[in-house]
Design an enzyme around this catalytic site. Structure first.
Site, PDB file in Angstrom:
ATOM      1  N   ASP A 130       0.830  -1.203   0.000  1.00  0.00           N
ATOM      2  CA  ASP A 130       0.000   0.000   0.000  1.00  0.00           C
ATOM      3  C   ASP A 130       0.874   1.266   0.000  1.00  0.00           C
ATOM      4  O   ASP A 130       0.633   2.210   0.759  1.00  0.00           O
ATOM      5  CB  ASP A 130      -0.948  -0.026   1.218  1.00  0.00           C
ATOM      6  CG  ASP A 130      -2.054   1.014   1.122  1.00  0.00           C
ATOM      7  OD1 ASP A 130      -2.241   1.602   0.039  1.00  0.00           O
ATOM      8  OD2 ASP A 130      -2.734   1.250   2.144  1.00  0.00           O
ATOM      9  N   HIS A 178      -2.817   0.672  11.876  1.00  0.00           N
ATOM     10  CA  HIS A 178      -2.489  -0.720  11.563  1.00  0.00           C
ATOM     11  C   HIS A 178      -1.004  -0.884  11.269  1.00  0.00           C
ATOM     12  O   HIS A 178      -0.323   0.072  10.919  1.00  0.00           O
ATOM     13  CB  HIS A 178      -3.293  -1.200  10.350  1.00  0.00           C
ATOM     14  CG  HIS A 178      -3.338  -0.186   9.237  1.00  0.00           C
ATOM     15  ND1 HIS A 178      -4.389   0.662   9.033  1.00  0.00           N
ATOM     16  CD2 HIS A 178      -2.435   0.137   8.280  1.00  0.00           C
ATOM     17  CE1 HIS A 178      -4.152   1.449   8.003  1.00  0.00           C
ATOM     18  NE2 HIS A 178      -2.961   1.154   7.523  1.00  0.00           N
ATOM     19  N   ASP A 216      -2.341   8.826  10.191  1.00  0.00           N
ATOM     20  CA  ASP A 216      -3.016   8.168   9.072  1.00  0.00           C
ATOM     21  C   ASP A 216      -4.251   7.404   9.562  1.00  0.00           C
ATOM     22  O   ASP A 216      -4.192   6.695  10.575  1.00  0.00           O
ATOM     23  CB  ASP A 216      -2.010   7.185   8.437  1.00  0.00           C
ATOM     24  CG  ASP A 216      -2.600   6.416   7.282  1.00  0.00           C
ATOM     25  OD1 ASP A 216      -2.891   7.052   6.260  1.00  0.00           O
ATOM     26  OD2 ASP A 216      -2.775   5.187   7.415  1.00  0.00           O
ATOM     27  N   GLU A 271      -5.635  12.806   9.329  1.00  0.00           N
ATOM     28  CA  GLU A 271      -6.018  12.297   8.008  1.00  0.00           C
ATOM     29  C   GLU A 271      -7.377  11.628   8.186  1.00  0.00           C
ATOM     30  O   GLU A 271      -7.478  10.420   8.386  1.00  0.00           O
ATOM     31  CB  GLU A 271      -4.981  11.304   7.463  1.00  0.00           C
ATOM     32  CG  GLU A 271      -5.157  11.013   5.984  1.00  0.00           C
ATOM     33  CD  GLU A 271      -5.894   9.716   5.645  1.00  0.00           C
ATOM     34  OE1 GLU A 271      -6.542   9.668   4.587  1.00  0.00           O
ATOM     35  OE2 GLU A 271      -5.819   8.753   6.427  1.00  0.00           O
ATOM     36  N   HIS A 316      -2.419  11.571  -3.196  1.00  0.00           N
ATOM     37  CA  HIS A 316      -2.107  10.222  -3.696  1.00  0.00           C
ATOM     38  C   HIS A 316      -3.323   9.304  -3.652  1.00  0.00           C
ATOM     39  O   HIS A 316      -3.274   8.205  -4.195  1.00  0.00           O
ATOM     40  CB  HIS A 316      -0.983   9.630  -2.851  1.00  0.00           C
ATOM     41  CG  HIS A 316      -1.433   9.345  -1.442  1.00  0.00           C
ATOM     42  ND1 HIS A 316      -1.786  10.350  -0.566  1.00  0.00           N
ATOM     43  CD2 HIS A 316      -1.622   8.186  -0.778  1.00  0.00           C
ATOM     44  CE1 HIS A 316      -2.162   9.808   0.571  1.00  0.00           C
ATOM     45  NE2 HIS A 316      -2.074   8.497   0.483  1.00  0.00           N
TER      46      HIS A 316
HETATM   47  C1  GLC Z   1      -4.685   6.523   4.308  1.00  0.00           C
HETATM   48  C2  GLC Z   1      -3.707   6.711   3.177  1.00  0.00           C
HETATM   49  C3  GLC Z   1      -3.992   5.696   2.115  1.00  0.00           C
HETATM   50  C4  GLC Z   1      -3.851   4.311   2.709  1.00  0.00           C
HETATM   51  C5  GLC Z   1      -4.720   4.163   3.955  1.00  0.00           C
HETATM   52  C6  GLC Z   1      -4.371   2.934   4.726  1.00  0.00           C
HETATM   53  O1  GLC Z   1      -5.987   6.752   3.926  1.00  0.00           O
HETATM   54  O2  GLC Z   1      -3.810   8.021   2.672  1.00  0.00           O
HETATM   55  O3  GLC Z   1      -3.128   5.842   1.020  1.00  0.00           O
HETATM   56  O4  GLC Z   1      -4.223   3.341   1.769  1.00  0.00           O
HETATM   57  O5  GLC Z   1      -4.542   5.237   4.846  1.00  0.00           O
HETATM   58  O6  GLC Z   1      -3.158   3.082   5.389  1.00  0.00           O
END
Ligand code: GLC
Length: 646
Positions: free
Chosen positions: A138, A181, A281, A323, A392
């Site tokens: 990811d 996570h 995040d 986020e 992104h």
């Molecule tokens: C956040 C990140 C994304 C990622 C997700 C899981 O939303 O911006 O890119 O896939 O977290 O970590």
């Protein structure tokens, strides 16, 4: 008054280079000031008395964290405290990038500092750079370590040197803390797989489907196409593990205080390496409860505040970005509410603004944007936004249904139209985007693609149509000109400054082909950069246009976050009209035409607001004063004006 303001008063005027003794005294004052709140939050989450020992460990972590913080960073912390809410200055302009795709590694990134300086960038969000699995990861959001640099980017020492170089140049560094996570290869996950019960309790693991099935009744799916469901069976462990994102991303179990303490230790270590802004995040997902969506729960907020208040004791100059790409009123809640107001995150992504901008591009109308932003609950004074056009991730269509209905549109049909408009299902649309995570059961989907491709540049170049090329350029500059004038920190997505198009190479890579977000994670085109010269081609026009807007923004005191914003109804739904700092002489009126045809605004409105005198107005962007002979000012398609107050 929030805790940061209290610390500022307690610190008094410590001088530019206080002694270690003085620094320790100030640490103790901060610890004292935050103690009750930290204690309350900790025991509200972990009420059992057996956790008293854990609370002692927490206090030790703070003391050790402070001891390990380099003196240079301690001095910077105090300087920032003295500067008040330093992150609200209008001088910050950010860029987000993947180090490997941008330039290779951390050493080479240091060599690119002049590139940032030339464009006016002084705030960088580096996408994850710590160790991750070699297979699907990811983009680094599946972490094998929170603090060790992945060898593909360089060494830990390269990173320390980079942060020092950034400090010297006044560049603020933002890094992710993937707080929800770890990867399934993280040391705790490996222990859990090997049967270690202590570490199985670091995650949500279950022997059978009973509990998972109960959770599933109310848990939404984040990646329904590639990772349906929220649990994955782990054969080594012979247990189900909660995996809300990808199957290889194991959700941490924060009901276990040991998880909080270990993560706090990681957070402090990361901060002590010289990171200025920590991007929390996916923080909306931190607490899980059966019967709920397990997003934005009160416990998640308390947990974030607990991290915040602990970090503040150790490193008061380091701040947190939320986020949280969730409903508008839920985003604002991450600034903290009630007793936690101003004590959670200092910054949040203005996802509502971003999504509404794209809605306006497709519909060519601005009412939804004005309504959604106008209805946002006010953010607390000490907080700020990150404003962005693209990042992104995908563009989610999380508008408030009632706002769409109020415009006479059916929410479901409207979302469908937006997907069709951006994702190549309408012949007349200039956009070349892709659908992300289409869910055939709900009809929901999200949009991905680069700014330039979504705004028509890719198609226009294919058709070699000069008019369409210049229309796409104008739209790119218009959207960026809007976020550069909005309250908060503007964040440019690397590549947008030279109009980079979709990158289709991900379709050839096994670990990426299922994730269309990679379409907008291009390898930076340094050939184009080296060919930049004024006005020669589309890349040059976009680059120099943006560079000019950035420089202009920094000269305007009225554009800092602390200055007011008012959205005006110009009577023309194609125009976005908003005013910054209108009560003062620094006032700026921003006008943008989202339509493909010229649109007009009454000069009487401009005059009444103080932006027109004797039939003349002054546009800061081209530096020209112009006369309007009729009672209407005409804006060509995708025109952007920043008018100076008279
Ligand atoms: C956040 C990140 C994304 C990622 C997700 C899981 O939303 O911006 O890119 O896939 O977290 O970590």
């Amino acid at each position: 008054m929030n805790q940061a303001a209290i610390h500022k008063i307690l610190a008094g005027k410590p001088g530019s280079k206080p002694t270690p003794r003085k620094l320790t005294q100030l640490f103790e004052k901060r610890r004292g000031a935050n103690f009750t709140l930290i204690q309350d939050l900790f025991f509200s989450l972990y009420p059992e008395t057996r956790h008293t020992a854990s609370f002692k460990s927490l206090q030790k972590l703070l003391a050790d964290g402070f001891k390990n913080r380099p003196a240079e960073l301690k001095h910077q912390d105090l300087q920032r405290q003295g500067d008040g809410n330093w992150y609200q200055s209008g001088a910050w302009v950010g860029m987000q990038l993947y180090v490997d795709r941008f330039c290779g590694d951390l050493k080479k990134l240091a060599e690119r500092i002049p590139y940032f300086e030339a464009l006016g960038i002084n705030f960088l969000h580096l996408m994850p750079i710590t160790k991750r699995p070699s297979g699907p990861n990811d983009g680094g959001y599946a972490v094998n370590s929170y603090t060790e640099i992945d060898p593909r980017y360089g060494t830990d020492q390269d990173f320390i040197s980079l942060t020092a170089a950034f400090r010297e140049k006044g560049i603020c560094l933002m890094l992710d803390f993937v707080v929800n996570h770890t990867s399934d290869e993280f040391p705790w996950a490996l222990e859990a797989k090997a049967g270690n019960l202590k570490y199985q309790e670091y995650y949500y693991t279950f022997p059978d489907r009973n509990m998972p099935d109960l959770f599933e009744q109310s848990l939404p799916e984040v990646f329904p196409e590639t990772s349906p469901g929220n649990f994955t069976y782990c054969p080594q462990m012979e247990r189900w593990v909660m995996t809300v994102f990808n199957s290889y991303q194991w959700d941490l179990n924060y009901t276990n205080p040991a998880v909080f303490l270990s993560m706090l230790e990681n957070l402090l270590e990361l901060s002590n390496k010289g990171v200025d802004v920590i991007r929390f995040d996916a923080l909306a997902f931190l607490w899980k409860k059966i019967g709920t969506s397990s997003q934005n729960l009160p416990e998640a907020h308390r947990l974030v505040a607990l991290f915040r208040l602990c970090l503040q004791v150790v490193a008061p100059g380091v701040i947190i970005l939320a986020e949280a790409i969730v409903a508008p009123e839920e985003i604002v809640a991450y600034f903290g509410k009630g007793i936690l107001e101003g004590n959670e995150c200092e910054i949040a992504y203005n996802a509502t603004f971003m999504a509404c901008l794209w809605n306006s591009v497709a519909t060519k109308k601005t009412r939804l944007l004005r309504q959604s932003l106008g209805n946002l609950p006010p953010k607390p004074d000490p907080s700020t936004w990150i404003n962005y056009v693209r990042c992104h991730d995908d563009i989610g269509l999380g508008f408030d249904d009632s706002h769409i209905s109020a415009l006479g549109w059916d929410p479901q049909t409207h979302r469908r139209f937006l997907l069709d408009y951006f994702c190549q299902r309408l012949d007349w649309s200039p956009a070349k985007g892709a659908v992300f995570m289409y869910n055939p059961f709900t009809g929901d989907g999200r949009i991905t693609g680069s700014t330039a491709s979504l705004l028509g540049l890719e198609r226009a170049l294919e058709e070699e149509d000069a008019l369409k090329i210049s229309s796409a350029e104008a739209k790119i500059l218009m959207l960026y000109g809007i976020i550069l004038a909005a309250p908060g920190i503007p964040l440019i997505y690397a590549g947008d400054e030279i109009g980079m198009l979709n990158d289709y190479s991900y379709m050839e890579e096994a670990d990426k082909m299922m994730d269309s977000r990679w379409i907008n994670r291009p390898i930076h085109d340094w050939d184009t950069v080296s060919g930049l010269s004024s006005e020669k081609n589309h890349a040059s026009r976009i680059y120099f246009g943006l560079q000019h807007l950035i420089a202009l923004r920094k000269q305007q005191p009225g554009l800092a976050d602390v200055c007011s914003i008012h959205y005006h109804d110009s009577g023309n739904n194609h125009l976005l009209v908003f005013e910054r700092d209108g009560e003062t002489d620094n006032g700026i009126l921003i006008l943008a035409n989202f339509d493909e045809s010229p649109q007009v605004v009454r000069t009487a409105l401009l005059g009444a607001l103080g932006y027109m005198r004797e039939g003349q107005f002054h546009n800061l962007i081209d530096g020209k004063t112009k006369k309007v002979r009729s009672g209407l000012l005409e804006l060509p398609p995708a025109e952007l004006l920043w008018l100076r107050k008279y």
